[in-house]
Design an enzyme around this catalytic site. Sequence first.
Site, PDB file in Angstrom:
ATOM      1  N   GLY A  43       0.724  -1.313   0.081  1.00 36.36           N
ATOM      2  CA  GLY A  43       0.095  -0.203  -0.091  1.00 36.36           C
ATOM      3  C   GLY A  43       0.786   1.381   0.231  1.00 36.36           C
ATOM      4  O   GLY A  43       0.325   2.404  -0.552  1.00 36.36           O
ATOM      5  N   GLU A  98       3.878   4.367   5.838  1.00 39.31           N
ATOM      6  CA  GLU A  98       2.727   3.761   5.726  1.00 39.31           C
ATOM      7  C   GLU A  98       1.611   4.428   5.073  1.00 39.31           C
ATOM      8  O   GLU A  98       1.743   5.380   4.978  1.00 39.31           O
ATOM      9  CB  GLU A  98       2.566   3.206   7.194  1.00 39.31           C
ATOM     10  CG  GLU A  98       1.227   2.246   7.378  1.00 39.31           C
ATOM     11  CD  GLU A  98       1.259   0.879   6.877  1.00 39.31           C
ATOM     12  OE1 GLU A  98       1.398   0.936   5.576  1.00 39.31           O
ATOM     13  OE2 GLU A  98       1.171  -0.097   7.407  1.00 39.31           O
ATOM     14  N   ASP A 102      -4.765   2.087  11.146  1.00 39.66           N
ATOM     15  CA  ASP A 102      -6.223   1.798  11.274  1.00 39.66           C
ATOM     16  C   ASP A 102      -6.241   1.491  12.655  1.00 39.66           C
ATOM     17  O   ASP A 102      -6.047   2.349  13.920  1.00 39.66           O
ATOM     18  CB  ASP A 102      -6.432   0.599  10.397  1.00 39.66           C
ATOM     19  CG  ASP A 102      -8.091   0.100  10.429  1.00 39.66           C
ATOM     20  OD1 ASP A 102      -8.822   1.228  10.356  1.00 39.66           O
ATOM     21  OD2 ASP A 102      -8.294  -1.031  10.602  1.00 39.66           O
ATOM     22  N   GLY A 104      -3.672   0.244  14.498  1.00 39.53           N
ATOM     23  CA  GLY A 104      -2.493   0.660  14.833  1.00 39.53           C
ATOM     24  C   GLY A 104      -1.384  -0.678  15.414  1.00 39.53           C
ATOM     25  O   GLY A 104      -0.288  -0.339  15.562  1.00 39.53           O
ATOM     26  N   THR A 106      -0.139  -2.764  13.277  1.00 43.14           N
ATOM     27  CA  THR A 106       1.118  -3.048  12.327  1.00 43.14           C
ATOM     28  C   THR A 106       2.391  -2.200  12.717  1.00 43.14           C
ATOM     29  O   THR A 106       3.239  -2.682  12.908  1.00 43.14           O
ATOM     30  CB  THR A 106       0.701  -2.715  10.731  1.00 43.14           C
ATOM     31  OG1 THR A 106      -0.327  -3.535  10.480  1.00 43.14           O
ATOM     32  CG2 THR A 106       1.780  -2.921   9.905  1.00 43.14           C
ATOM     33  N   LEU A 107       2.106  -0.857  12.948  1.00 44.98           N
ATOM     34  CA  LEU A 107       3.163   0.236  13.498  1.00 44.98           C
ATOM     35  C   LEU A 107       3.537  -0.181  14.825  1.00 44.98           C
ATOM     36  O   LEU A 107       4.907   0.042  14.931  1.00 44.98           O
ATOM     37  CB  LEU A 107       2.445   1.495  13.177  1.00 44.98           C
ATOM     38  CG  LEU A 107       2.656   1.764  11.664  1.00 44.98           C
ATOM     39  CD1 LEU A 107       1.865   3.198  11.413  1.00 44.98           C
ATOM     40  CD2 LEU A 107       3.940   1.754  11.024  1.00 44.98           C
ATOM     41  N   LYS A 130      -6.888   6.906  10.616  1.00 42.59           N
ATOM     42  CA  LYS A 130      -8.200   6.835  11.108  1.00 42.59           C
ATOM     43  C   LYS A 130      -8.237   6.638  12.606  1.00 42.59           C
ATOM     44  O   LYS A 130      -8.276   5.206  13.188  1.00 42.59           O
ATOM     45  CB  LYS A 130      -8.955   5.496  10.653  1.00 42.59           C
ATOM     46  CG  LYS A 130      -8.999   5.682   8.955  1.00 42.59           C
ATOM     47  CD  LYS A 130     -10.210   4.778   8.643  1.00 42.59           C
ATOM     48  CE  LYS A 130      -9.539   3.468   7.834  1.00 42.59           C
ATOM     49  NZ  LYS A 130     -10.524   2.622   7.349  1.00 42.59           N
ATOM     50  N   ASP A 158      -5.463  -0.425  -1.649  1.00 37.30           N
ATOM     51  CA  ASP A 158      -6.804  -1.464  -2.237  1.00 37.30           C
ATOM     52  C   ASP A 158      -7.760  -1.709  -1.513  1.00 37.30           C
ATOM     53  O   ASP A 158      -8.033  -1.633  -0.243  1.00 37.30           O
ATOM     54  CB  ASP A 158      -5.811  -2.593  -2.564  1.00 37.30           C
ATOM     55  CG  ASP A 158      -5.598  -3.453  -1.351  1.00 37.30           C
ATOM     56  OD1 ASP A 158      -5.076  -2.919  -0.218  1.00 37.30           O
ATOM     57  OD2 ASP A 158      -6.107  -4.684  -1.278  1.00 37.30           O
ATOM     58  N   ARG A 164      -5.469   0.155  -6.487  1.00 36.44           N
ATOM     59  CA  ARG A 164      -4.070   1.071  -6.143  1.00 36.44           C
ATOM     60  C   ARG A 164      -3.714   2.098  -7.039  1.00 36.44           C
ATOM     61  O   ARG A 164      -3.096   2.854  -6.748  1.00 36.44           O
ATOM     62  CB  ARG A 164      -3.143  -0.041  -5.787  1.00 36.44           C
ATOM     63  CG  ARG A 164      -3.183  -1.297  -4.812  1.00 36.44           C
ATOM     64  CD  ARG A 164      -2.089  -2.069  -4.583  1.00 36.44           C
ATOM     65  NE  ARG A 164      -2.510  -3.362  -3.889  1.00 36.44           N
ATOM     66  CZ  ARG A 164      -2.502  -3.193  -2.586  1.00 36.44           C
ATOM     67  NH1 ARG A 164      -2.367  -2.245  -1.807  1.00 36.44           N
ATOM     68  NH2 ARG A 164      -2.643  -4.637  -1.957  1.00 36.44           N
TER      69      ARG A 164
HETATM   70  P1  IMP Z   1      -3.336  -1.700  11.294  1.00 33.41           P
HETATM   71  O1  IMP Z   1      -3.199  -0.207  11.350  1.00 33.41           O
HETATM   72  O2  IMP Z   1      -2.565  -2.714  11.714  1.00 33.41           O
HETATM   73  O3  IMP Z   1      -4.904  -2.033  11.576  1.00 33.41           O
HETATM   74  O4  IMP Z   1      -3.516  -1.798   9.662  1.00 33.41           O
HETATM   75  C1  IMP Z   1      -3.406  -0.875   8.719  1.00 33.41           C
HETATM   76  C2  IMP Z   1      -3.664  -1.778   7.530  1.00 33.41           C
HETATM   77  O5  IMP Z   1      -4.738  -2.066   7.192  1.00 33.41           O
HETATM   78  C3  IMP Z   1      -2.938  -0.820   6.434  1.00 33.41           C
HETATM   79  O6  IMP Z   1      -1.724  -0.808   5.796  1.00 33.41           O
HETATM   80  C4  IMP Z   1      -4.166  -1.188   5.347  1.00 33.41           C
HETATM   81  O7  IMP Z   1      -3.459  -2.235   4.283  1.00 33.41           O
HETATM   82  C5  IMP Z   1      -5.164  -1.642   5.715  1.00 33.41           C
HETATM   83  N1  IMP Z   1      -6.301  -0.559   5.761  1.00 33.41           N
HETATM   84  C6  IMP Z   1      -7.023  -0.243   6.687  1.00 33.41           C
HETATM   85  N2  IMP Z   1      -7.768   0.801   6.525  1.00 33.41           N
HETATM   86  C7  IMP Z   1      -7.913   0.494   5.141  1.00 33.41           C
HETATM   87  C8  IMP Z   1      -8.697   1.333   4.062  1.00 33.41           C
HETATM   88  O8  IMP Z   1      -9.517   2.142   4.511  1.00 33.41           O
HETATM   89  N3  IMP Z   1      -8.340   1.052   2.773  1.00 33.41           N
HETATM   90  C9  IMP Z   1      -7.611   0.151   2.648  1.00 33.41           C
HETATM   91  N4  IMP Z   1      -6.682  -0.561   3.235  1.00 33.41           N
HETATM   92  C10 IMP Z   1      -6.845  -0.294   4.871  1.00 33.41           C
HETATM   93 MG    MG Z   2      -0.874  -1.972   4.397  1.00 36.37          MG
END
Ligand code: IMP
Ligand code: MG
Length: 175
Positions: A43, A98, A102, A104, A106-107, A130, A158, A164
Amino acid sequence: MAKEKIEVMYSEEQVDARILELGTQISEDLKGEPVKLVCILKGASFFACELAKRLTVPVYMDFMYVSSYGNSTESSGNVRITKDLDAPIEGENVLIVEDIIDSGRTLDFLTREFKKRGATKVMICTLLSKPDRREVEVPVDYVGYVIPDRFVVGYGLDYAQKYRNLPFIGAVDFE
Ligand code: IMP
Ligand code: MG
């Protein structure tokens, strides 16, 4: 088959202008020090390339692919490295790039991981955030846009691997 409707949220021109602002700010903050951009695939790839072009400090780039697993009620850290960095980051300034934050998770995982690997500084730059969806707090250094809880695509993001390549950031209407 239902087709998604996509509403433009930020145009290509707006996003490019915002990336220039971010690049200027980051370059200023780094005061000439080199930085390693770690692009989180897939992404963030569009964003990372554009951002890299706007930095005036020495830039090195590496790429990582991570995927989340387990269910969302589990504790943080359910993230798996599918493709690791090519080189060690010990003693380096790392800027994680990144596409969106979302939950948090992953980070949060990556920040800990890179500190464990001995990075001097671990900073985060995300195109979108978000905050309403956050489950784990992560200190984010640079944010392109703070957005409401909507599903967005384009500029690398995506929906089921589609969209994308859209040059703008759009919100998806599922109907
Ligand atoms: P998180 O913060 O670990 O929950 O993950 C974030 C990842 O979720 C991002 O890198 C995206 O791959 C995916 N993601 C979260 N929200 C969206 C969205 O609105 N559109 C597309 N991908 C999203
Ligand atoms: Mg991603």
